[in-house]
Design an enzyme around this catalytic site. Structure first.
Site, mmCIF file in Angstrom:
data_model
loop_
_atom_site.group_PDB
_atom_site.id
_atom_site.type_symbol
_atom_site.label_atom_id
_atom_site.label_comp_id
_atom_site.label_asym_id
_atom_site.label_seq_id
_atom_site.Cartn_x
_atom_site.Cartn_y
_atom_site.Cartn_z
ATOM 1 N N SER A 269 0.791 -0.943 -0.049
ATOM 2 C CA SER A 269 -0.154 -0.033 0.073
ATOM 3 C C SER A 269 0.653 1.288 0.171
ATOM 4 C CB SER A 269 -0.912 -0.153 0.981
ATOM 5 O OG SER A 269 -2.015 1.338 0.502
ATOM 6 N N LYS B 162 -14.775 -3.242 1.064
ATOM 7 C CA LYS B 162 -15.493 -1.982 0.781
ATOM 8 C C LYS B 162 -16.919 -2.116 0.987
ATOM 9 C CE LYS B 162 -11.868 0.161 -1.931
ATOM 10 N NZ LYS B 162 -11.404 0.964 -2.933
ATOM 11 N N ALA C 42 -15.865 -0.903 -7.699
ATOM 12 C CA ALA C 42 -15.199 0.476 -8.425
ATOM 13 C C ALA C 42 -15.633 1.361 -9.654
ATOM 14 C CB ALA C 42 -13.292 0.149 -8.579
ATOM 15 N N THR D 232 -9.519 -0.680 2.382
ATOM 16 C CA THR D 232 -9.055 -1.149 0.666
ATOM 17 C C THR D 232 -9.865 -2.757 0.288
ATOM 18 O OG1 THR D 232 -7.060 -1.176 -1.547
ATOM 19 C CG2 THR D 232 -6.842 -1.749 0.456
ATOM 20 N N ASN E 126 -14.845 3.216 1.540
ATOM 21 C CA ASN E 126 -13.374 3.321 1.666
ATOM 22 C C ASN E 126 -12.443 4.622 3.074
ATOM 23 O OD1 ASN E 126 -13.598 5.633 0.305
ATOM 24 N ND2 ASN E 126 -11.823 5.665 -0.598
#
Ligand code: NDP
Length: 277
Positions: free
Chosen positions: A21, A72, A137, A68, A93
């Site tokens: 990350s 979510k 997304a 993440t 998120n």
């Protein structure tokens, strides 16, 4: 406990895996730039232990967290209340921990639109937009994209029924259609956004030739070293305006930082630093 630790403004990102990350580096730079005294770390949550990981972090004095893959949607269910954009996305998120419970927000779509508008100078209003994918997304991006008033927005997905259902869900928010990839034949778009995870496995989407209008922008929410599989295919098809999702990552982080701290960091230098090899 240690009063110094409990007074620290602690934040984190939960994911699984989480090792790669970039969020701790981004938020640490935001904190340095704005003078906000926060500590931000990556925390690996067990696949079946997300809620417990959140509770542990709150007990440690956590003030907020990012979420993440793959949590979510579970984060959405865990929250006591949601912001309108989180409700619209059906995914969270960004978590805000306060005395009276957990609030869920979603900054992904705002981050995408901010990256397109400000970093890439792309006008969405009046343009033909193709959004590839119908997962979390894509769902998070739809509301903020439609709010920019595109001429039309087509959602195309491998499983066409999911794209059709998503388009139906957002029908009141603008001119949106859902379909499978083959139904794209003969259509042209000014902005093509990849919100599938196909690039993760290096797979190329079966897009018909000519779906990019002259001067179109190919945008992949994924990012990595060099072109993603999606961007490489767009380049091979003659597209010259290409962008990966690193800008979106930095912009969704800036929006979360603003939600938590009430201060808006300047993203440009942070994005430039992340682009250094
Ligand atoms: P989901 O698992 O919710 O959705 C995956 C989507 O990809 C589905 O529409 C699925 O289609 C499609 N898909 C997967 N594999 C293929 C394939 N081989 N061919 C065609 N379609 C495929 O994932 P998310 O929506 O959460 O994430 C999607 C991508 O966006 C990820 O790569 C993620 O890293 C990125 N992302 C980037 C962000 C950023 O800040 N830059 C923020 C959020 C996400 P089907 O329905 O048919 O299975």
């Amino acid at each position: 406990g240690n009063p110094l630790i409990s007074m620290t403004n602690r934040y984190c990102v939960f994911g699984n895996p989480i090792g790669d990350s970039k969020s701790p580096a981004i938020h640490t730079r935001f904190a340095q730039q704005t003078g906000e005294e926060i500590v931000y770390e990556a925390r690996l949550a067990p696949i079946d232990g997300f809620a417990a990981a959140v509770r542990d972090f709150i007990a440690l004095g956590g003030r907020g967290a990012n979420v993440t893959v793959p949590f979510k949607e579970e984060a959405f269910r865990l929250c006591d209340r949601h912001t309108p954009r989180a409700l619209q996305a059906g995914a969270v998120n960004t978590l805000i921990f306060a005395g009276d419970g957990i609030t869920g927000d979603n900054t992904d779509g705002a981050g995408l639109v901010q990256d397109l508008n400000t970093n890439l100078g792309t006008v969405i209003a009046g343009r033909r937009v193709l959004l590839l994918g119908a997962g979390g997304a894509a769902r998070g991006a739809l509301g903020p994209l439609l709010a920019e008033k595109p001429a039309l927005l087509v959602v195309a997905n491998r499983t066409a029924a999911k794209a059709e259902a998503l388009a139906e869900h957002f029908a009141a928010d603008g001119p949106v259609d859902g379909c499978g990839f083959t139904a794209l034949a003969g259509r042209h778009f000014d902005l093509v956004i990849n919100a599938t995870s196909a690039s993760l496995g290096g797979e190329v989407l079966p897009l018909p030739a000519g779906c990019y209008a002259p001067g179109a922008l190919a945008y992949d929410m994924m990012y990595g070293k060099g072109d993603t599989a999606f961007l490489a295919a767009a380049r091979a098809a003659g597209v010259t305006r290409l962008a990966d999702g690193l800008g979106m990552l930095v912009e969704q982080a800036a929006e979360a930082f603003f939600v938590w701290r009430g201060v808006r960091p300047v993203t440009q230098p942070v994005l430039e630093a992340l682009r250094q090899p």
